[in-house]
Structures are given as C-alpha cells and as structure tokens.
Write a protein that holds these residues in place. Structure first.
Motif, mmCIF file in Angstrom:
data_model
loop_
_atom_site.group_PDB
_atom_site.id
_atom_site.type_symbol
_atom_site.label_atom_id
_atom_site.label_comp_id
_atom_site.label_asym_id
_atom_site.label_seq_id
_atom_site.Cartn_x
_atom_site.Cartn_y
_atom_site.Cartn_z
ATOM 1 N N SER A 249 0.849 -1.173 0.000
ATOM 2 C CA SER A 249 0.000 0.000 0.000
ATOM 3 C C SER A 249 0.893 1.233 0.000
ATOM 4 O O SER A 249 1.916 1.258 0.694
ATOM 5 C CB SER A 249 -0.914 0.020 1.232
ATOM 6 O OG SER A 249 -1.607 1.257 1.326
ATOM 7 N N THR A 250 0.514 2.238 -0.749
ATOM 8 C CA THR A 250 1.282 3.487 -0.784
ATOM 9 C C THR A 250 0.723 4.516 0.192
ATOM 10 O O THR A 250 1.277 5.603 0.332
ATOM 11 C CB THR A 250 1.279 4.080 -2.198
ATOM 12 O OG1 THR A 250 -0.082 4.290 -2.612
ATOM 13 C CG2 THR A 250 1.973 3.142 -3.183
ATOM 14 N N THR A 251 -0.384 4.188 0.870
ATOM 15 C CA THR A 251 -1.013 5.141 1.780
ATOM 16 C C THR A 251 -1.055 4.660 3.224
ATOM 17 O O THR A 251 -1.180 5.464 4.144
ATOM 18 C CB THR A 251 -2.457 5.450 1.330
ATOM 19 O OG1 THR A 251 -3.193 4.217 1.263
ATOM 20 C CG2 THR A 251 -2.463 6.110 -0.045
ATOM 21 N N TYR A 252 -0.962 3.361 3.439
ATOM 22 C CA TYR A 252 -1.038 2.814 4.798
ATOM 23 C C TYR A 252 0.139 1.873 5.004
ATOM 24 O O TYR A 252 0.455 1.061 4.132
ATOM 25 C CB TYR A 252 -2.362 2.055 4.998
ATOM 26 C CG TYR A 252 -2.550 1.519 6.398
ATOM 27 C CD1 TYR A 252 -3.071 2.320 7.402
ATOM 28 C CD2 TYR A 252 -2.192 0.203 6.718
ATOM 29 C CE1 TYR A 252 -3.240 1.840 8.699
ATOM 30 C CE2 TYR A 252 -2.355 -0.284 8.012
ATOM 31 C CZ TYR A 252 -2.880 0.535 8.991
ATOM 32 O OH TYR A 252 -3.043 0.062 10.269
ATOM 33 N N ASP A 253 0.790 2.002 6.144
ATOM 34 C CA ASP A 253 1.961 1.165 6.431
ATOM 35 C C ASP A 253 1.506 -0.197 6.931
ATOM 36 O O ASP A 253 1.200 -0.369 8.116
ATOM 37 C CB ASP A 253 2.851 1.846 7.460
ATOM 38 C CG ASP A 253 4.217 1.198 7.564
ATOM 39 O OD1 ASP A 253 4.357 0.043 7.098
ATOM 40 O OD2 ASP A 253 5.140 1.826 8.091
ATOM 41 N N LEU A 254 1.470 -1.160 6.035
ATOM 42 C CA LEU A 254 1.040 -2.516 6.382
ATOM 43 C C LEU A 254 2.074 -3.268 7.201
ATOM 44 O O LEU A 254 1.751 -4.261 7.849
ATOM 45 C CB LEU A 254 0.758 -3.314 5.104
ATOM 46 C CG LEU A 254 -0.370 -2.831 4.197
ATOM 47 C CD1 LEU A 254 -0.380 -3.650 2.911
ATOM 48 C CD2 LEU A 254 -1.708 -2.948 4.903
ATOM 49 N N THR A 255 3.303 -2.790 7.185
ATOM 50 C CA THR A 255 4.396 -3.565 7.764
ATOM 51 C C THR A 255 4.568 -3.339 9.267
ATOM 52 O O THR A 255 5.369 -4.015 9.897
ATOM 53 C CB THR A 255 5.723 -3.229 7.055
ATOM 54 O OG1 THR A 255 6.032 -1.831 7.268
ATOM 55 C CG2 THR A 255 5.612 -3.489 5.564
ATOM 56 N N GLU B 242 4.436 11.487 9.329
ATOM 57 C CA GLU B 242 4.002 12.386 8.259
ATOM 58 C C GLU B 242 4.625 12.039 6.920
ATOM 59 O O GLU B 242 4.103 12.416 5.866
ATOM 60 C CB GLU B 242 4.353 13.831 8.627
ATOM 61 C CG GLU B 242 3.528 14.365 9.804
ATOM 62 C CD GLU B 242 3.994 15.730 10.256
ATOM 63 O OE1 GLU B 242 4.953 16.253 9.629
ATOM 64 O OE2 GLU B 242 3.431 16.277 11.221
ATOM 65 N N MET B 243 5.732 11.314 6.938
ATOM 66 C CA MET B 243 6.388 10.926 5.689
ATOM 67 C C MET B 243 5.570 9.868 4.967
ATOM 68 O O MET B 243 4.943 9.014 5.586
ATOM 69 C CB MET B 243 7.793 10.372 5.968
ATOM 70 C CG MET B 243 8.770 11.382 6.523
ATOM 71 S SD MET B 243 10.289 10.600 7.128
ATOM 72 C CE MET B 243 10.878 9.812 5.645
ATOM 73 N N ARG C 68 10.066 7.110 3.282
ATOM 74 C CA ARG C 68 10.690 6.444 4.412
ATOM 75 C C ARG C 68 11.828 5.533 3.974
ATOM 76 O O ARG C 68 12.755 5.292 4.732
ATOM 77 C CB ARG C 68 9.653 5.611 5.176
ATOM 78 C CG ARG C 68 8.625 6.450 5.908
ATOM 79 C CD ARG C 68 7.604 5.579 6.603
ATOM 80 N NE ARG C 68 6.479 6.359 7.102
ATOM 81 C CZ ARG C 68 5.407 5.842 7.667
ATOM 82 N NH1 ARG C 68 5.307 4.528 7.827
ATOM 83 N NH2 ARG C 68 4.428 6.608 8.078
ATOM 84 N N ILE C 69 11.740 5.000 2.764
ATOM 85 C CA ILE C 69 12.795 4.072 2.346
ATOM 86 C C ILE C 69 13.542 4.553 1.101
ATOM 87 O O ILE C 69 14.739 4.711 1.122
ATOM 88 C CB ILE C 69 12.218 2.666 2.104
ATOM 89 C CG1 ILE C 69 10.953 2.717 1.259
ATOM 90 C CG2 ILE C 69 11.883 1.989 3.414
ATOM 91 C CD1 ILE C 69 10.403 1.375 0.941
ATOM 92 N N HIS C 70 12.812 4.818 0.042
ATOM 93 C CA HIS C 70 13.469 5.243 -1.193
ATOM 94 C C HIS C 70 12.380 5.681 -2.160
ATOM 95 O O HIS C 70 11.285 5.123 -2.162
ATOM 96 C CB HIS C 70 14.291 4.091 -1.802
ATOM 97 C CG HIS C 70 15.250 4.548 -2.856
ATOM 98 N ND1 HIS C 70 14.863 4.778 -4.151
ATOM 99 C CD2 HIS C 70 16.580 4.819 -2.796
ATOM 100 C CE1 HIS C 70 15.921 5.172 -4.861
ATOM 101 N NE2 HIS C 70 16.972 5.192 -4.048
ATOM 102 N N ARG C 71 12.691 6.644 -2.996
ATOM 103 C CA ARG C 71 11.655 7.185 -3.882
ATOM 104 C C ARG C 71 11.190 6.177 -4.923
ATOM 105 O O ARG C 71 10.116 6.327 -5.502
ATOM 106 C CB ARG C 71 12.161 8.443 -4.586
ATOM 107 C CG ARG C 71 13.381 8.238 -5.468
ATOM 108 C CD ARG C 71 13.810 9.530 -6.132
ATOM 109 N NE ARG C 71 12.740 10.068 -6.973
ATOM 110 C CZ ARG C 71 12.895 11.134 -7.752
ATOM 111 N NH1 ARG C 71 14.056 11.771 -7.776
ATOM 112 N NH2 ARG C 71 11.911 11.553 -8.494
ATOM 113 N N PHE C 72 11.986 5.143 -5.175
ATOM 114 C CA PHE C 72 11.599 4.149 -6.189
ATOM 115 C C PHE C 72 11.274 2.791 -5.569
ATOM 116 O O PHE C 72 11.296 1.775 -6.249
ATOM 117 C CB PHE C 72 12.712 3.979 -7.230
ATOM 118 C CG PHE C 72 12.983 5.235 -8.010
ATOM 119 C CD1 PHE C 72 12.003 5.775 -8.825
ATOM 120 C CD2 PHE C 72 14.203 5.874 -7.913
ATOM 121 C CE1 PHE C 72 12.247 6.936 -9.540
ATOM 122 C CE2 PHE C 72 14.459 7.029 -8.629
ATOM 123 C CZ PHE C 72 13.484 7.576 -9.442
ATOM 124 N N ALA C 73 10.991 2.755 -4.291
ATOM 125 C CA ALA C 73 10.720 1.471 -3.636
ATOM 126 C C ALA C 73 9.545 1.611 -2.675
ATOM 127 O O ALA C 73 9.275 2.688 -2.149
ATOM 128 C CB ALA C 73 11.963 0.987 -2.883
#
Length: 464
Positions: free
Chosen positions: A31-37, A52-53, A58-63
């Motif tokens: 998910s790009t909106t909710y942190d499932l992890t 807020e990030m 949080r990790i990388h713009r392409f990941a």
C-alpha cells in the motif's frame, strides 16, 4: 545475456522460474497510503515526522515495502453501529522457508515460520489493536523429510541452544514487551522432548518477562472434546487482562497500550496455533467493542450471528493462507474455526490435506525452498562459477518414481473395490491404504534421505 554459456543460460531459465514461483504464491500485499508492515502501536510510538512521511519517502523514492502473509477487511455492524474490522498476518523474511526444511531458530535467534498477526477495529475515528505472534520452537532442532509420514524431530546436541534462545526472546521483548508462551505440542511421543526442552530453557533463562504454559492440545481435545479449550483460556485470562490491548481515541490520544504478547506454537505453528489465536483474539475484541460502545453491557460476540460468521471465516482464511505458504496445503481443523464445532467432513478433509502435505513435503518442497532462498538472497548466483548446484546427477532410483506411483494407485483401486458399504469407510480405506502403499514401497526400495526432493542451492545444515 550474450556473455553467458549455454549451461548458464539454461540455469538462468531455472532461476527465473524459481523467482516466478515465489511471486505467484498468494499473499503479497503493498500500500502506498497505509503502512502494512507495522502495528498500530509501533506506529504510534514513532516520531511525528516519521508518521508524516509517505511510505516512499521512508525508504526510497523508487521502492515500497511489500508484505507477505494475509489481509482481510470487513465493514461490520452490531446494534446498528458500523465499524471496520481487519485481520493482518505478517510473515517474517528471516529464516523463511517451508515445512520440515526450516525448523527451530538460526544463530541470530530468528524462528522459522514466524508470523505477527494483528486484529484491528476502526470505529468513529478510534482505533483498537490486538497483536499475537507464532513461531517455531526457538532452539536448534530439525525434522528432515525421509518418506515417513511424520519424521522424528531431532534436537541438535552439538550447539549451545541458550545463545540463540536468549537472542530470540531479547528481540521479542524489545518488539512486544512481556512474553506469554503457549506451547501446544503433544506431551508424549516424538513431540515430548521438544516440550520438555522448551520448558527447561525458559526456567534456565530466568527472565521474569517470559512466562510459559504447556497445553497438550491433542490429548485435551481428543474424541471431539473441543469445549476443553476453555481450560486453556481460563489459564490465560489473568495474563490477557494484564497485557490489555492498544487503543487510540478519535483525537489521536493513546488510551491504552498492549504491554505483552501471546507467543503461540505447535509443531508447524499452523493448525492448533490458529485455533488458539482466534479464541484469544475474540476475547480481546469483546473488551474492545464494549469499551468503544459498540456492544452493550452483557452482550457477547458469540450472540451476534452475522458478525460471528464473518469473524470465524476470516480466521479460517488466515489459517489457510499461512498453511499454504508454509506447508503447501490449506490448514487443518478449520471446520472448528468456521463453525465452532468439529465435524466428520472436517476430519475427512484433514486427512486429504495431510496426504497432499505428505507428497509435497517429500517430493516438491525442495524446489520451493530453493526458490525462497534465491528470492531472499540467501543464495547468490555467481557468474564466475562454471556450474551451479542445480547440476546434481540423479541415479536410476529416481526414474522408478512413476512405477511406484502406478503401484500405489493400483492399491487404491483394489482397496476401493474391497472396502465396506458406507462411503466414509470406503474413503478411509482409500486414503489409508493408498498412502500407506506408496510410502511403504518408497521406503523399502529407497533410502529416504536420497529420494526426497532436498534443496540444492543452500546447505541448511551449515546454516543451522
């Protein structure tokens, strides 16, 4: 690709098929909106800037993080009050693998088939969460497939178990707080030494943050006496009330925190474990819904027929997902999870799934284990090496597998013709004698360790 030799090109096709095999397994989520992890409580304890990030930042713009496990979400209603109910199971990427080939822990304390399961409720801006874990018995033991229906577990006698054991629980305490171990293995037969060793190591560790309870699931619930599970729940009631659950109100204020966790296990951490986790989760959900005002005082979840059906089916689906990813088939005992009682049809389906597991664990899980090790980077392809571990010559014994299969199938047909009048007796004959004939012929003709489909890319004995 032009610089590869013909052998390397052939190997490359196999490696690509392994990666495809892993990616085709159900259960990958992102998910790009909710942190499932992360659990709700872990997210609440991070800095406001981190929350807020976006996930990409949080990790990388392409990941973006990908989770493997199970997710189900339901919009529910009780007493005319609508709420969202979620169940999320997150599989660990450490010591990942398949049943029998990956057991116990590694030197870093990572347990096989470790799964974090979070139950979440959203109601009018408030959020409640209850987290449990499951994982293989956390010391050094193995249970290699050898064509027997149930290989005997072997406890490693040459290593210091306490080092890995201590590391495992140190990390668990950091992540979750107090630990209540619920060990559901048999307290007799081949499983007995595992239970005794586990209990002894907890006592030797002497950590007040870790408590241990053993419950012989099969003995206590034999002869369909599944009501006896209440014995275990009563033992855990005080501890569950102490651990509580995580709750944040509509203003974002943390009302309660979960102070500890139940770490359940059986041999596979699948069937027995899921049954107990679903019962503990229901008790927590009962308290959460009452506190949120969804349930009236005195009302019980079991009395809400529509929601109870959703709840039971979701936990049964969770069991099936975890079982397919680790053991290769759906879970056992899901008839109880779905209906609240054990049925004859459920017993028959358990027999069928057990038969499928037997075949997969012995004759196809080696490829699955190799695929997982390649996918996670446990094995790295070396272009300099002229040949890969894939090139292992198989002797004439492997060519006789089709003959054994024909003989076993013939035995099934004979048993079918000779069986009793009732269809249940007939099916029992076929399942028992058919599988027995195949296993017996295979064990007589071959050395089990040579005949099973063992992993080739990574030598597990060295890793352990």
């Amino acid at each position: 690709m032009l610089h590869l030799t013909d052998i390397q090109l052939q190997d490359n096709k196999v490696f690509l098929s392994m990666l495809s095999h892993v990616l085709n397994v159900d259960g990958f989520y992102f998910s790009t909106t909710y942190d499932l992890t992360h659990t709700l409580q872990r997210l609440a304890n991070t800095s406001p800037e981190f929350q807020e990030m976006s996930l990409l930042e949080r990790i990388h713009r392409f990941a973006t993080p990908v989770m493997h496990g199970f997710i189900t979400m339901h919009s529910c209603s009780i007493n005319g009050k609508c709420f969202d109910w979620l169940l999320i199971s997150r599989r660990s990427c450490f010591r990942a693998g398949v049943r029998y080939y990956v057991r116990g822990i590694d030197s870093e304390g990572h347990a096989a088939n470790f799964v974090e399961t979070e139950q979440i409720v959203h109601y009018k801006g408030s959020k409640a969460s209850f987290v449990q874990t499951r994982g293989s018995i956390p010391f050094f033991w193995s249970q290699r497939p050898n064509l027997k229906y149930k290989p005997k577990p072997q406890i490693n006698k040459t290593v210091n178990h306490m080092d890995g054991f201590q590391r495992h629980f140190d990390s668990q305490i950091i992540s979750y707080g107090k630990q209540m171990i619920v060990n559901l293995v048999n307290q007799k037969g081949s499983e007995k030494p595992l239970e005794q060793t586990f209990s002894k190591m907890v006592n030797s560790m002497g950590n007040g943050m870790v408590r241990y309870v053993a419950f012989d699931f099969h003995k206590e619930c034999s002869r369909m006496r599944w009501d006896r599970l209440q014995i275990l729940l009563d033992q855990l009631t005080e501890q569950q009330d102490e651990f509580s659950y995580f709750l944040v109100d509509s203003d974002g204020k943390v009302v309660t925190q979960q102070e500890g966790i139940f770490r359940s296990n059986c041999m596979d951490c699948l069937d027995r474990t899921n049954v107990i986790q679903s019962l503990l989760a229901r008790r927590s959900l009962q308290a959460q819904l009452q506190r949120l005002g969804v349930l009236h005082v005195g009302q019980r979840i079991e009395e809400q027929a529509e929601f109870e059906k959703i709840y039971k089916n979701a936990w049964a689906d969770n069991a099936n997902a975890c079982a397919k990813q680790y053991a290769g088939t759906g879970a056992l005992k899901t008839d109880y999870t779905r209906t609240g009682k054990r049925t004859q049809w459920g017993l028959i389906m358990d027999g069928w799934n057990s038969l499928i597991r037997y075949y997969k664990n012995n004759f196809s899980d080696g490829f699955r284990q190799d695929a997982i090790d390649l996918f996670l980077g446990n094995y790295s392809v070396d272009e300099i090496e002229p040949s890969s571990p894939l090139h292992i010559n198989k002797d004439w014994k492997f060519l006789a597998l089709p003959i054994i299969m024909v003989v076993a199938f013939s035995m099934c047909i004979i048993c079918l013709l000779m069986a009793g009048d009732t269809w249940t007796e007939t099916l029992a004959y076929v399942l028992f004698w058919g599988s027995a004939s195949f296993g017996t012929f295979a064990i007589i003709l071959y050395n089990g360790k040579d005949f099973v489909d063992a992993p080739k890319l990574v030598q597990k004995e060295k890793m352990d």
